[in-house]
Scaffold this motif. Structure first.
Motif, PDB file in Angstrom:
ATOM      1  N   VAL A  77       0.843  -1.192   0.000  1.00 28.70           N
ATOM      2  CA  VAL A  77       0.000   0.000   0.000  1.00 28.70           C
ATOM      3  C   VAL A  77       0.879   1.243   0.000  1.00 28.70           C
ATOM      4  O   VAL A  77       1.842   1.330   0.775  1.00 28.70           O
ATOM      5  N   SER A  78       0.540   2.203  -0.838  1.00 28.10           N
ATOM      6  CA  SER A  78       1.183   3.520  -0.782  1.00 28.10           C
ATOM      7  C   SER A  78       0.180   4.536  -0.261  1.00 28.10           C
ATOM      8  O   SER A  78      -0.928   4.649  -0.776  1.00 28.10           O
ATOM      9  N   VAL A  79       0.582   5.268   0.774  1.00 30.30           N
ATOM     10  CA  VAL A  79      -0.195   6.401   1.279  1.00 30.30           C
ATOM     11  C   VAL A  79       0.702   7.634   1.154  1.00 30.30           C
ATOM     12  O   VAL A  79       0.836   8.435   2.070  1.00 30.30           O
ATOM     13  N   GLY A  80       1.351   7.742  -0.011  1.00 31.43           N
ATOM     14  CA  GLY A  80       2.378   8.769  -0.196  1.00 31.43           C
ATOM     15  C   GLY A  80       3.737   8.283   0.236  1.00 31.43           C
ATOM     16  O   GLY A  80       4.757   8.910  -0.052  1.00 31.43           O
ATOM     17  N   ASN A  81       3.799   7.167   0.947  1.00 26.04           N
ATOM     18  CA  ASN A  81       5.024   6.452   1.297  1.00 26.04           C
ATOM     19  C   ASN A  81       4.713   4.956   1.278  1.00 26.04           C
ATOM     20  O   ASN A  81       3.552   4.552   1.334  1.00 26.04           O
ATOM     21  N   PRO A  82       5.720   4.085   1.173  1.00 23.59           N
ATOM     22  CA  PRO A  82       5.470   2.660   0.923  1.00 23.59           C
ATOM     23  C   PRO A  82       5.252   1.840   2.192  1.00 23.59           C
ATOM     24  O   PRO A  82       5.938   2.021   3.206  1.00 23.59           O
TER      25      PRO A  82
ATOM     26  N   ALA B 224      12.274  -1.039  -3.851  1.00 19.25           N
ATOM     27  CA  ALA B 224      13.292  -0.082  -4.299  1.00 19.25           C
ATOM     28  C   ALA B 224      13.822   0.821  -3.189  1.00 19.25           C
ATOM     29  O   ALA B 224      15.035   0.980  -3.031  1.00 19.25           O
ATOM     30  N   ARG B 225      12.938   1.433  -2.415  1.00 17.87           N
ATOM     31  CA  ARG B 225      13.373   2.382  -1.388  1.00 17.87           C
ATOM     32  C   ARG B 225      13.016   1.913   0.015  1.00 17.87           C
ATOM     33  O   ARG B 225      12.963   2.710   0.941  1.00 17.87           O
ATOM     34  N   GLY B 226      12.782   0.622   0.172  1.00 22.69           N
ATOM     35  CA  GLY B 226      12.385   0.105   1.466  1.00 22.69           C
ATOM     36  C   GLY B 226      10.930   0.410   1.751  1.00 22.69           C
ATOM     37  O   GLY B 226      10.250   1.094   0.982  1.00 22.69           O
ATOM     38  N   ALA B 227      10.433  -0.102   2.867  1.00 22.47           N
ATOM     39  CA  ALA B 227       9.023   0.085   3.197  1.00 22.47           C
ATOM     40  C   ALA B 227       8.801  -0.014   4.695  1.00 22.47           C
ATOM     41  O   ALA B 227       9.602  -0.600   5.421  1.00 22.47           O
TER      42      ALA B 227
ATOM     43  N   TRP C  29       6.764  -1.750  12.279  1.00 14.97           N
ATOM     44  CA  TRP C  29       8.214  -1.605  12.098  1.00 14.97           C
ATOM     45  C   TRP C  29       8.408  -0.557  10.995  1.00 14.97           C
ATOM     46  O   TRP C  29       8.001  -0.768   9.860  1.00 14.97           O
ATOM     47  N   GLU C  30       9.037   0.568  11.341  1.00 12.83           N
ATOM     48  CA  GLU C  30       9.178   1.659  10.378  1.00 12.83           C
ATOM     49  C   GLU C  30      10.551   1.669   9.726  1.00 12.83           C
ATOM     50  O   GLU C  30      11.580   1.506  10.411  1.00 12.83           O
ATOM     51  N   ARG C  31      10.560   1.880   8.437  1.00 15.25           N
ATOM     52  CA  ARG C  31      11.779   2.060   7.666  1.00 15.25           C
ATOM     53  C   ARG C  31      12.570   3.235   8.222  1.00 15.25           C
ATOM     54  O   ARG C  31      12.040   4.328   8.407  1.00 15.25           O
ATOM     55  N   GLY C  32      13.832   3.026   8.521  1.00 16.33           N
ATOM     56  CA  GLY C  32      14.680   4.106   9.026  1.00 16.33           C
ATOM     57  C   GLY C  32      14.519   4.386  10.501  1.00 16.33           C
ATOM     58  O   GLY C  32      15.204   5.243  11.048  1.00 16.33           O
ATOM     59  N   VAL C  33      13.605   3.664  11.164  1.00 21.17           N
ATOM     60  CA  VAL C  33      13.348   3.880  12.596  1.00 21.17           C
ATOM     61  C   VAL C  33      13.462   2.582  13.367  1.00 21.17           C
ATOM     62  O   VAL C  33      14.194   2.463  14.353  1.00 21.17           O
TER      63      VAL C  33
END
Length: 295
Positions: A167-172, A200-203, A221-225
């Motif tokens: 799902v994309s809500v403006g982010n993956p 491609a850019r993680g999710a 679980w958040e990408r980058g966090v």
């Protein structure tokens, strides 16, 4: 990786608030420090810095223009948008008297969204954000065509079958259905999926289940966090995935997370409205710390 150009500059003053424990720092554009990845990691560090799940930078905007924002993860990477981060920014603007109770628009991650601060009771703000139209499917999240089979399944880290709704809500986001909502499952599947090379850019990753009509539960679980107690866009993704699979009807869906509940309204045409509390924590000013702007 920076999405909207190079590292911007910011003032030293900050505002800190959280949405169900998912906390953000709001800075305004300025010249006191530069948001390099190293500096961001330092400021977001919970022992050596202020501590947060991310930074929202309010950019200078012309009169009559939508306010412009940039958002950064605590690992130093820039990302498209955060539902809770947007709502924290709205609370900051309300505290400063720059917005009232009318809807207003902000530009973030190449798109515009609409925010409303409905009420304020002491340090708690009731804030909604119209996230736009969600998109479901592998292409929406930059996923390679061979990652999921025709049923939306893929192999997990131990070879087990995973049922995933991209799902994309403006982010993956990758919403995982049918898994036990346990800490062990989140720690096993979150890192595996969020940084999978097929995306491609993680999710961001959610383990989600139905609790009843109009009610879901999720671990995040958040990408980058990493593991977070709550997430606005993750709540939106879970609600959209449930409607897409026919597990919930369009309309208001309550998404329960470790930090509490957020309300998501999913329209029949895919529009998404997120609403819930934001609680301010503090205001402060960075001082006496080397931010490591060379990193």
């Amino acid at each position: 990786m920076f999405i909207e150009g190079g590292p911007p500059g910011a003032g030293a003053d900050f505002f800190k608030a959280h949405g169900l424990g998912n906390d953000y720092l709001v800075f305004e554009e300025g010249h006191d420090w530069v948001l390099t990845p190293r500096a961001i990691r330092h400021v977001c560090d919970r022992w050596r810095g202020v501590g947060s799940d991310g930074i929202v930078l309010l950019l200078e905007s012309g009169a009559g223009e939508a306010r412009r924002l940039r958002m950064f993860n605590p690992d130093g990477s820039e990302f498209e948008r955060s539902g809770n981060g947007l709502r924290v920014a709205a609370a900051f603007l309300a505290r400063r008297g720059r917005v009232g109770g009318d809807p207003f628009r902000v530009h973030v991650g190449g798109d515009e969204v609409e925010l409303t601060v409905h009420t304020r009771s002491g340090p708690v703000y009731d804030v909604s954000v119209a996230m736009g139209r969600a998109v479901v499917g592998p292409r929406a999240v930059g996923m390679g065509p061979s990652f999921l089979d025709a049923r939306g399944r893929c192999a997990g880290p131990d070879g087990e079958e995973l049922d995933i709704v991209p799902v994309s809500v403006g982010n993956p986001h990758l919403v995982v259905l049918g898994q036990t909502l346990s800490e062990a499952a989140l720690l096993r599947l979150g890192p595996f999926l969020s940084a999978h090379p097929a995306v491609a850019r993680g999710a961001n990753v959610q383990l989600a289940t139905v609790e009843g009509p109009g009610v879901c539960r999720a671990l995040i679980w958040e990408r980058g966090v990493g593991r977070t107690s709550a997430s606005g866009t993750s709540s939106c993704a879970v609600a959209v995935a449930m409607v897409h699979r026919g597990l919930q009807l369009p309309g208001t869906i309550i998404v329960r997370q470790e930090g509490g509940e957020l309300s998501v309204v999913v329209g029949t045409e895919g529009s998404v409205l997120l609403r819930g509390p934001v609680e301010e924590v503090m205001e402060g000013r960075l001082s006496g710390v080397s931010l490591g702007n060379g990193g």
